[in-house]
Design a protein around this motif. Structure first.
Motif, short mmCIF file in Angstrom:
data_model
loop_
_atom_site.label_atom_id
_atom_site.label_comp_id
_atom_site.label_asym_id
_atom_site.label_seq_id
_atom_site.Cartn_x
_atom_site.Cartn_y
_atom_site.Cartn_z
N LEU A 13 1.02 -1.26 0.05
CA LEU A 13 -0.22 -0.01 -0.44
C LEU A 13 1.02 1.18 -0.21
O LEU A 13 0.50 2.54 -0.75
N TRP A 66 -4.61 2.33 6.67
CA TRP A 66 -4.67 1.28 6.32
C TRP A 66 -4.24 0.83 7.99
O TRP A 66 -5.37 -0.17 9.01
N LEU A 70 -7.04 -1.57 10.52
CA LEU A 70 -7.09 -2.35 11.06
C LEU A 70 -7.04 -3.19 12.14
O LEU A 70 -7.48 -4.36 12.70
N SER A 79 -10.39 -2.48 5.74
CA SER A 79 -8.94 -1.86 5.63
C SER A 79 -8.77 -1.06 4.87
O SER A 79 -7.63 -0.34 4.43
N ALA A 80 -8.22 -2.48 3.63
CA ALA A 80 -7.55 -1.91 2.48
C ALA A 80 -7.96 -0.77 1.46
O ALA A 80 -7.74 0.16 0.52
N ALA A 83 -7.19 2.12 3.09
CA ALA A 83 -6.74 3.21 2.54
C ALA A 83 -6.44 3.44 1.48
O ALA A 83 -6.37 4.73 1.35
#
Length: 108
Positions: A13, A66, A70, A79-80, A83
């Motif tokens: 990321l 993230w 998370l 979370s991804a 982000a």
């Protein structure tokens, strides 16, 4: 094993955020690098001041989003998504706010 995958996802990321931010920034910075008409507007400070800041921001914004979500949500896919949304909002803010200085052309 799970922590290693999550760590790799965080690195991915951060790296992709830095690349996307620099690619979104580059077309606007082109005027300052090539100088426009006869190179009169060349300002290479965008390469050694703005470029590292853009790359660092592009890496840190999605990584921070993230990491914060998370631990709270315990769902890596969500979370991804958060982000990626934070990166998109950061790039939108960058492109709507940052414009390199351009002097007017001399018409003489």
């Amino acid at each position: 094993m799970r922590d290693e995958r999550q760590g790799c996802a965080g690195i991915f990321l951060a790296a992709s955020g830095a690349v996307v931010a620099v690619l979104a920034w580059a077309p606007r910075a082109r005027v300052s690098v090539d100088g426009g008409f006869e190179g009169m507007h060349r300002d290479l400070s965008v390469l050694y001041v703005d470029l590292p800041l853009i790359a660092a921001g592009g890496a840190l914004v999605p990584l921070a989003a993230w990491l914060l979500t998370l631990r709270a949500l315990r769902r890596p896919w969500l979370s991804a998504v958060i982000a990626a949304s934070a990166l998109a909002l950061g790039i939108w803010g960058l492109l709507s706010w940052w414009t390199p200085y351009q002097r007017t052309e001399f018409m003489g």
